[in-house]
Scaffold this motif. Structure first.
Motif, PDB file in Angstrom:
ATOM      1  N   ILE A 100       0.096  -3.861 -11.332  1.00  0.00           N
ATOM      2  CA  ILE A 100      -1.310  -3.525 -11.074  1.00  0.00           C
ATOM      3  C   ILE A 100      -1.373  -2.577  -9.885  1.00  0.00           C
ATOM      4  O   ILE A 100      -0.715  -2.800  -8.863  1.00  0.00           O
ATOM      5  N   ALA A 101      -2.186  -1.531 -10.026  1.00  0.00           N
ATOM      6  CA  ALA A 101      -2.449  -0.583  -8.941  1.00  0.00           C
ATOM      7  C   ALA A 101      -3.955  -0.504  -8.750  1.00  0.00           C
ATOM      8  O   ALA A 101      -4.702  -0.272  -9.712  1.00  0.00           O
ATOM      9  N   LEU A 102      -4.404  -0.716  -7.534  1.00  0.00           N
ATOM     10  CA  LEU A 102      -5.833  -0.684  -7.215  1.00  0.00           C
ATOM     11  C   LEU A 102      -6.137   0.484  -6.292  1.00  0.00           C
ATOM     12  O   LEU A 102      -5.455   0.681  -5.280  1.00  0.00           O
TER      13      LEU A 102
ATOM     14  N   VAL B 250      -7.745   3.473  -0.879  1.00  0.00           N
ATOM     15  CA  VAL B 250      -7.865   2.017  -0.836  1.00  0.00           C
ATOM     16  C   VAL B 250      -9.079   1.661   0.013  1.00  0.00           C
ATOM     17  O   VAL B 250      -9.225   2.150   1.132  1.00  0.00           O
ATOM     18  N   THR B 251      -9.947   0.827  -0.557  1.00  0.00           N
ATOM     19  CA  THR B 251     -11.156   0.397   0.143  1.00  0.00           C
ATOM     20  C   THR B 251     -11.236  -1.128   0.142  1.00  0.00           C
ATOM     21  O   THR B 251     -10.384  -1.810  -0.433  1.00  0.00           O
ATOM     22  N   GLU B 252     -12.290  -1.624   0.734  1.00  0.00           N
ATOM     23  CA  GLU B 252     -12.516  -3.062   0.776  1.00  0.00           C
ATOM     24  C   GLU B 252     -12.654  -3.631  -0.641  1.00  0.00           C
ATOM     25  O   GLU B 252     -12.267  -4.774  -0.896  1.00  0.00           O
ATOM     26  N   LYS B 253     -13.196  -2.847  -1.582  1.00  0.00           N
ATOM     27  CA  LYS B 253     -13.293  -3.306  -2.975  1.00  0.00           C
ATOM     28  C   LYS B 253     -11.910  -3.626  -3.529  1.00  0.00           C
ATOM     29  O   LYS B 253     -11.734  -4.615  -4.241  1.00  0.00           O
TER      30      LYS B 253
ATOM     31  N   GLU C 227       0.851  -1.186   0.000  1.00  0.00           N
ATOM     32  CA  GLU C 227       0.000   0.000   0.000  1.00  0.00           C
ATOM     33  C   GLU C 227       0.889   1.240   0.000  1.00  0.00           C
ATOM     34  O   GLU C 227       1.689   1.447   0.908  1.00  0.00           O
ATOM     35  N   LYS C 228       0.765   2.024  -1.073  1.00  0.00           N
ATOM     36  CA  LYS C 228       1.532   3.260  -1.164  1.00  0.00           C
ATOM     37  C   LYS C 228       0.782   4.252  -2.050  1.00  0.00           C
ATOM     38  O   LYS C 228       0.121   3.859  -3.017  1.00  0.00           O
ATOM     39  N   ASN C 229       0.854   5.503  -1.663  1.00  0.00           N
ATOM     40  CA  ASN C 229       0.188   6.586  -2.403  1.00  0.00           C
ATOM     41  C   ASN C 229      -1.300   6.298  -2.624  1.00  0.00           C
ATOM     42  O   ASN C 229      -1.823   6.483  -3.724  1.00  0.00           O
ATOM     43  N   ASP C 230      -1.962   5.803  -1.590  1.00  0.00           N
ATOM     44  CA  ASP C 230      -3.393   5.496  -1.646  1.00  0.00           C
ATOM     45  C   ASP C 230      -3.748   4.480  -2.728  1.00  0.00           C
ATOM     46  O   ASP C 230      -4.806   4.550  -3.345  1.00  0.00           O
ATOM     47  N   GLN C 231      -2.850   3.526  -2.939  1.00  0.00           N
ATOM     48  CA  GLN C 231      -3.086   2.444  -3.888  1.00  0.00           C
ATOM     49  C   GLN C 231      -2.521   1.145  -3.332  1.00  0.00           C
ATOM     50  O   GLN C 231      -1.545   1.157  -2.593  1.00  0.00           O
ATOM     51  N   LEU C 232      -3.124   0.029  -3.734  1.00  0.00           N
ATOM     52  CA  LEU C 232      -2.517  -1.283  -3.524  1.00  0.00           C
ATOM     53  C   LEU C 232      -1.770  -1.596  -4.812  1.00  0.00           C
ATOM     54  O   LEU C 232      -2.358  -1.575  -5.893  1.00  0.00           O
TER      55      LEU C 232
END
Length: 76
Positions: free
Chosen positions: A50-52, A61-64, A4-9
Protein backbone atom coordinates in the motif's frame (compact mmCIF):
# COMPACT_ATOMS: atom_id res chain seq x y z
CA UNK A 1 6.04 -0.34 9.71
CA UNK A 2 5.17 2.50 7.33
CA UNK A 3 8.08 4.08 5.49
CA UNK A 4 7.97 7.56 4.01
CA UNK A 5 9.67 7.65 0.62
CA UNK A 6 9.09 9.49 -2.65
CA UNK A 7 6.31 11.56 -1.06
CA UNK A 8 4.35 8.45 -0.09
CA UNK A 9 3.73 6.36 3.01
CA UNK A 10 4.49 2.79 1.95
CA UNK A 11 4.07 -0.54 3.69
CA UNK A 12 4.06 -4.18 2.63
CA UNK A 13 1.81 -6.64 4.42
CA UNK A 14 2.29 -10.41 4.24
CA UNK A 15 -0.42 -12.99 4.93
CA UNK A 16 -0.65 -16.75 5.05
CA UNK A 17 -2.27 -17.01 1.61
CA UNK A 18 -4.07 -15.13 -1.15
CA UNK A 19 -7.47 -15.41 0.52
CA UNK A 20 -6.21 -13.69 3.68
CA UNK A 21 -4.54 -10.97 1.62
CA UNK A 22 -7.72 -10.37 -0.35
CA UNK A 23 -9.83 -10.28 2.82
CA UNK A 24 -7.47 -7.63 4.23
CA UNK A 25 -7.80 -5.59 1.02
CA UNK A 26 -11.59 -5.76 1.34
CA UNK A 27 -11.43 -4.43 4.91
CA UNK A 28 -9.08 -1.64 3.80
CA UNK A 29 -11.42 -0.78 0.92
CA UNK A 30 -14.35 -0.21 3.28
CA UNK A 31 -12.16 1.81 5.65
CA UNK A 32 -10.74 3.95 2.83
CA UNK A 33 -14.18 4.58 1.35
CA UNK A 34 -15.41 5.71 4.76
CA UNK A 35 -12.56 8.20 4.98
CA UNK A 36 -12.89 9.30 1.36
CA UNK A 37 -9.18 8.66 0.86
CA UNK A 38 -8.10 5.80 -1.37
CA UNK A 39 -4.76 3.97 -1.49
CA UNK A 40 -2.55 3.01 -4.38
CA UNK A 41 -1.94 -0.67 -3.87
CA UNK A 42 -0.89 -3.95 -5.40
CA UNK A 43 -1.36 -7.58 -4.51
CA UNK A 44 0.78 -10.56 -5.46
CA UNK A 45 -0.38 -13.84 -3.91
CA UNK A 46 -0.03 -13.31 -0.15
CA UNK A 47 1.52 -9.83 -0.21
CA UNK A 48 -0.24 -6.47 -0.32
CA UNK A 49 1.73 -3.27 -0.85
CA UNK A 50 0.00 0.00 0.00
CA UNK A 51 1.21 3.50 -0.90
CA UNK A 52 -0.59 6.54 0.50
CA UNK A 53 -0.28 10.07 -0.85
CA UNK A 54 -2.66 13.01 -1.16
CA UNK A 55 -3.23 13.83 -4.80
CA UNK A 56 -5.13 17.02 -3.97
CA UNK A 57 -2.09 18.26 -2.01
CA UNK A 58 0.31 17.84 -4.91
CA UNK A 59 1.08 14.17 -4.23
CA UNK A 60 2.52 14.83 -0.78
CA UNK A 61 2.04 12.97 2.49
CA UNK A 62 -0.58 14.72 4.60
CA UNK A 63 -2.49 14.11 7.80
CA UNK A 64 -5.13 12.25 5.72
CA UNK A 65 -2.48 9.69 4.78
CA UNK A 66 -1.25 9.32 8.35
CA UNK A 67 -4.82 8.90 9.61
CA UNK A 68 -5.59 6.20 7.06
CA UNK A 69 -2.27 4.42 7.73
CA UNK A 70 -3.05 4.36 11.45
CA UNK A 71 -6.52 2.97 10.81
CA UNK A 72 -5.11 0.29 8.47
CA UNK A 73 -2.64 -0.76 11.18
CA UNK A 74 -5.56 -1.43 13.51
CA UNK A 75 -7.00 -3.95 11.04
CA UNK A 76 -4.16 -6.41 11.54
Amino acid sequence: MWEEKNDQLVREFEFSDFQEAFAFMTRVAFLAEGQGHHPNWSNVYNKVTIALTSHDAGNKVTEKDRKLASAIDKLI
